[in-house]
Design a protein around this motif. Structure first.
Motif, PDB file in Angstrom:
ATOM      1  N   LYS A 117       0.829  -1.206   0.000  1.00 11.59           N
ATOM      2  CA  LYS A 117       0.000   0.000   0.000  1.00 11.59           C
ATOM      3  C   LYS A 117       0.866   1.259   0.000  1.00 11.59           C
ATOM      4  N   ARG A 118       1.899   1.253   0.824  1.00  9.41           N
ATOM      5  CA  ARG A 118       2.806   2.401   0.901  1.00  9.41           C
ATOM      6  C   ARG A 118       3.477   2.631  -0.456  1.00  9.41           C
ATOM      7  N   ARG A 121       1.023   4.223  -2.902  1.00  3.95           N
ATOM      8  CA  ARG A 121       0.807   5.645  -2.608  1.00  3.95           C
ATOM      9  C   ARG A 121       2.014   6.488  -3.012  1.00  3.95           C
ATOM     10  N   ALA A 124       2.254   6.807  -6.838  1.00  7.56           N
ATOM     11  CA  ALA A 124       1.274   7.766  -7.358  1.00  7.56           C
ATOM     12  C   ALA A 124       1.750   9.193  -7.114  1.00  7.56           C
ATOM     13  N   ARG A 125       2.285   9.448  -5.943  1.00  8.69           N
ATOM     14  CA  ARG A 125       2.783  10.785  -5.614  1.00  8.69           C
ATOM     15  C   ARG A 125       3.975  11.152  -6.508  1.00  8.69           C
ATOM     16  N   HIS A 128       2.632  11.149 -10.508  1.00  8.28           N
ATOM     17  CA  HIS A 128       1.535  12.078 -10.783  1.00  8.28           C
ATOM     18  C   HIS A 128       0.481  11.481 -11.711  1.00  8.28           C
ATOM     19  N   PRO A 130      -2.692   8.105 -11.469  1.00  7.26           N
ATOM     20  CA  PRO A 130      -3.254   7.078 -10.594  1.00  7.26           C
ATOM     21  C   PRO A 130      -2.430   5.788 -10.699  1.00  7.26           C
ATOM     22  N   GLU A 158      -7.240   1.717  -6.405  1.00  7.34           N
ATOM     23  CA  GLU A 158      -6.340   2.846  -6.643  1.00  7.34           C
ATOM     24  C   GLU A 158      -5.678   3.259  -5.329  1.00  7.34           C
ATOM     25  N   ALA A 159      -4.441   3.692  -5.432  1.00  3.21           N
ATOM     26  CA  ALA A 159      -3.660   4.077  -4.255  1.00  3.21           C
ATOM     27  C   ALA A 159      -4.388   5.115  -3.404  1.00  3.21           C
ATOM     28  N   SER A 160      -5.079   6.047  -4.047  1.00  3.21           N
ATOM     29  CA  SER A 160      -5.763   7.113  -3.292  1.00  3.21           C
ATOM     30  C   SER A 160      -6.903   6.564  -2.427  1.00  3.21           C
ATOM     31  N   LYS A 161      -7.363   5.348  -2.696  1.00  4.42           N
ATOM     32  CA  LYS A 161      -8.460   4.748  -1.930  1.00  4.42           C
ATOM     33  C   LYS A 161      -7.968   3.869  -0.779  1.00  4.42           C
TER      34      LYS A 161
END
Length: 163
Positions: A117-118, A121, A124-125, A128, A130, A158-161
């Motif tokens: 998960k890390r 995320r 994605a950061r 830039h 998803p 998606e990582a944002s979720k």
């Protein structure tokens, strides 16, 4: 199949038999045994026409943390070498130049463990776009001639979720 975003399918050679077997499910498939090979495939694609594309990176995940592997390279954003690799892709605007709209790490449970998960995320950061991982083990039945079959989208997150 209208509306389906094309996929740039890149697979670790050690996972090819598991995902596709002898029937060659995915027609447009590129092999990458390392992160360096991944970059080489992306750079080769710059010479051709582009269209909105999902970058699908396929391979086995590690047993412990479910991090995707390309050959012996683990995609772990806490590894400084890996983080530097993806920062260089971002700095060179390689994904936007290829019109990559999302990156999917397609291996078994690449969005389940805290480490996985890390990594999603942080990717994605960094990139830039998803970034998605999987909640379940994947098999060749999850693929068709174009790559990952959207009918199985429920196994992606998606990582944002991610919490």
């Amino acid at each position: 199949m209208s509306g389906r975003v094309t996929s740039l399918n890149i697979i670790s050679p050690d996972a090819e038999a598991l995902y596709f077997g002898a029937d060659g499910r995915c027609a447009d498939l590129h092999r990458a045994s390392s992160l360096a090979d991944l970059r080489a495939v992306l750079e080769q694609r710059l010479a051709g026409p582009t269209a909105p594309t999902t970058l699908d990176v396929m391979g086995h995940s590690t047993r412990d943390h479910h991090l995707l592997r390309l050959g012996n390279d683990r995609i772990d954003m806490l590894d400084p070498v890996v983080a530097r690799f993806f920062r260089s892709l971002a700095d060179d605007c390689l994904l936007p130049r290829l019109e990559v709209v999302a990156v999917r790490l397609l291996g078994c449970e690449t969005a389940v463990s805290p480490s996985a998960k890390r990594t999603l995320r942080l990717l994605a950061r960094t990139l830039h776009v998803p970034v998605l991982g999987t909640l379940k083990p994947l098999m060749k039945s999850h693929y068709d001639k174009l790559g990952f079959n959207p009918a199985f989208g429920r196994v992606l997150v998606e990582a944002s979720k991610l919490v």
